[in-house]
Design a protein around this motif. Structure first.
Motif, PDB file in Angstrom:
ATOM      1  N   LEU A   1    -112.282  50.536  27.685  1.00  0.00           N
ATOM      2  CA  LEU A   1    -111.888  49.522  28.657  1.00  0.00           C
ATOM      3  C   LEU A   1    -113.129  48.785  29.138  1.00  0.00           C
ATOM      4  N   GLY A   2    -112.971  47.506  29.434  1.00  0.00           N
ATOM      5  CA  GLY A   2    -114.096  46.699  29.890  1.00  0.00           C
ATOM      6  C   GLY A   2    -114.221  46.677  31.398  1.00  0.00           C
ATOM      7  N   PRO A   3    -115.292  46.129  31.929  1.00  0.00           N
ATOM      8  CA  PRO A   3    -115.540  46.141  33.379  1.00  0.00           C
ATOM      9  C   PRO A   3    -114.534  45.324  34.181  1.00  0.00           C
TER      10      PRO A   3
ATOM     11  N   LEU B   1    -106.215  52.228  41.287  1.00  0.00           N
ATOM     12  CA  LEU B   1    -106.581  51.225  40.293  1.00  0.00           C
ATOM     13  C   LEU B   1    -108.037  50.824  40.517  1.00  0.00           C
ATOM     14  N   VAL B   2    -108.902  51.221  39.606  1.00  0.00           N
ATOM     15  CA  VAL B   2    -110.331  50.984  39.775  1.00  0.00           C
ATOM     16  C   VAL B   2    -110.873  50.290  38.533  1.00  0.00           C
ATOM     17  N   ARG B   3    -111.791  49.376  38.727  1.00  0.00           N
ATOM     18  CA  ARG B   3    -112.401  48.663  37.612  1.00  0.00           C
ATOM     19  C   ARG B   3    -113.228  49.624  36.757  1.00  0.00           C
ATOM     20  N   MET B   4    -113.206  49.366  35.450  1.00  0.00           N
ATOM     21  CA  MET B   4    -113.906  50.243  34.526  1.00  0.00           C
ATOM     22  C   MET B   4    -115.358  49.791  34.316  1.00  0.00           C
ATOM     23  N   THR B   5    -116.060  49.691  35.440  1.00  0.00           N
ATOM     24  CA  THR B   5    -117.520  49.579  35.408  1.00  0.00           C
ATOM     25  C   THR B   5    -118.074  50.955  35.084  1.00  0.00           C
TER      26      THR B   5
END
Length: 540
Positions: free
Chosen positions: A122-124, A143-147
């Motif tokens: 998954l991307g940021p 739901l959290v960004r995939m940084t």
């Protein structure tokens, strides 16, 4: 306990807590630029029509003249990779994972490995929420960004999963619905992945044994996921894990929401199955696609549309028809067969009849721009004698596929009633007819092989209950959606790990190849064999 563990434990909640609202999703990035109407990020959908025959005699008419409408979505450069330079639509993904007692040991270990692969790819700009369920359900991560930081949190959450308890699929899906319904921000694409190895023991449903009375598996699906009135919802892509899952339930959940059902008979290939699905979700280029068919000649009427699970409508006067297509992945194709009533040519001077006009309207997923594409009109010549008229191989291939899909459904219905000999006869007859249409090339060869596999699996009650039902339902799902899913033994491209790649797009295939490479690398690292690692190009 590390900082990451403390974080996800603070932010995970059980669905039983009525106070918590899942509105703590991480802010999305502003990477979607407004676009003028007609703009598209990387080409447009290609719309083609193919007529059953190139000509119809001037003095002849037809009540069932076939026209194929063929859509192909634009492609993407290096589609599916997490570090795409080319803009793509970011994803909100909720994974709903069975951690009941039957998932203990190797099953849970394989699931965790597959989830690590998903997180890695998954991307940021993508966001992930993990939901687990057993006797109850809980949101393990918001739901959290995939940084890098988000991936570390997600990895920690996945590693913490433990197996135990019963199987409450409905509660897991209700939790996922809340994650999506209560979020403050939204990415362009939303989807749910559900994996289970068992049957829901907490929700009263009528199972296939009482199908005559009508099954109510949709009771497992929260209302916000059910598509109604032309509204688009997040699809639920379901994965039946092993031989003891409720294939009928997983199939209905997928069908009701526009998702696909995959059968993972070989538990070792769960990562590849997830990879294929993710490869598609990370390459969505078209949303809310709709086909509008309009009769051009005053005497031409649309009689019917064979559109599988895609909602279609023919207007009462037969002058117009529509098909709701929805999302398309990069390079993905859809084919729909129209049956038309074609009148005699009105005048001797009429050298051709313009049948229908086809328009595809949709939203470009990356830019949000509205696009409308008009295909070439479907036209037939009207000579005195049409005996030498060219027959369309494209139309014939699709007719063969649609008829096979209908017979697969009929065989399944017989098998559910215990009429296994009749189910075998239906599939044997269809295989013979497909074999007679081998002018369709590799597609028909693969279809014949699929039918042979199915007739073996419906041949007895024992085989059908063991794996046949799941295999047949997965086949029905793939054909109805014209979208790739995973099954034991391939329809289409044969794969050594037996993951089905029928209808698979380049992005999906690329992600499966990446999964296989990651699996080889992991095995080599675990072996500690530096010589082997060097040979395969893996640094020690």
């Amino acid at each position: 306990m590390g900082g990451s563990d403390q974080y996800w434990q603070r932010h995970s909640q059980t669905v039983a807590d009525p106070v918590v609202v899942f509105d703590d999703d991480e802010q999305v990035t502003a990477n979607r630029q407004p676009a003028p109407a007609g703009a598209a990020s990387n080409g447009t959908v290609v719309v083609k029509t193919h007529t059953e025959y190139s000509a119809v005699a001037r003095n002849s008419s037809s009540d069932s003249f076939a026209v194929l409408v063929h859509l192909k979505a634009p492609g993407m450069t290096d589609a599916g990779s997490a570090g795409d330079a080319q803009p793509r639509a970011p994803l909100d993904l909720v994974t709903v994972l069975d951690v009941s007692g039957s998932m203990h040991g190797q099953k849970l270990a394989l699931l965790k490995q597959a989830m690590r692969f998903v997180i890695d790819n998954l991307g940021p700009d993508d966001r992930l929420s993990v939901v687990s369920f057993s006797s109850g359900a809980r949101r393990v991560t918001r739901l959290v960004r995939m940084t890098d930081a988000g991936k570390a949190l997600a990895m920690s959450a996945v590693d913490s999963l433990k197996a135990g308890g019963g199987t409450n699929i409905a509660q897991g899906l209700r939790t996922a619905a809340r994650v999506l319904d209560e979020r403050r921000h939204r990415n362009a694409v939303s989807s749910v992945v559900l994996l289970s190895d068992g049957q829901d023991t907490y929700t009263t449903v009528r199972r296939w044994g009482s199908e005559a009375a009508g099954s109510n598996y949709e009771a497992l699906v929260p209302p916000s996921f059910l598509r109604a009135g032309g509204e688009w919802s997040a699809p639920i892509h379901t994965f039946g894990f092993g031989k003891d899952h409720d294939a009928a339930a997983m199939h209905v959940i997928a069908e009701a929401t526009g998702g696909t059902f995959s059968f993972i008979e070989n538990e070792a290939v769960i990562q590849d199955a997830f990879a294929q699905c993710i490869g598609g979700l990370l390459s969505v280029v078209v949303q809310e696609a709709r086909i509008a068919v309009t009769s051009v000649h005053p005497g031409v009427r649309v009689v019917s549309v064979r559109s599988g699970r895609y909602e279609s409508r023919v207007h009462e006067d037969g002058r117009e028809a529509t098909v709701q297509v929805g999302e398309l992945y990069a390079d993905e194709e859809r084919r729909f067969l129209l049956s038309l009533a074609v009148p005699r040519a009105a005048e001797d001077s009429d050298s051709e009849t313009v049948l229908v006009n086809v328009v595809c309207s949709y939203r470009d997923a990356a830019t949000g721009g509205n696009v409308s594409v008009t295909g070439e009109k479907a036209v037939v010549a009207r000579p005195e004698d049409a005996g030498e008229a060219e027959r369309s191989a494209e139309v014939e291939r699709e007719r063969v596929r649609v008829q096979a899909a209908e017979d697969i459904a009929a065989a399944r219905a017989e098998a559910e009633q215990g009429a296994h000999e009749e189910a075998v006869k239906i599939l044997e007859n269809r295989e013979r007819l497909v074999a007679q249409s081998m002018d369709g090339g590799a597609v028909n060869v693969a279809l014949a092989a699929e039918l042979r596999e199915m007739l073996e699996r419906v041949s007895s009650r024992e085989r059908y209950e063991g794996s046949g039902r799941a295999y047949v339902l997965a086949g029905m799902s793939a054909h109805a959606q014209q979208r790739a899913n995973s099954r034991h033994k391939a329809f289409g491209e044969a794969a050594p790990d037996e993951v089905t790649l029928s209808y698979a797009t380049p992005a999906m295939r690329a992600m499966v190849r990446r999964s296989r490479g990651a699996s080889v690398e992991q095995k080599l690292r675990e072996s500690g064999d530096e010589v082997s690692q060097s040979y395969y190009g893996v640094p020690p």
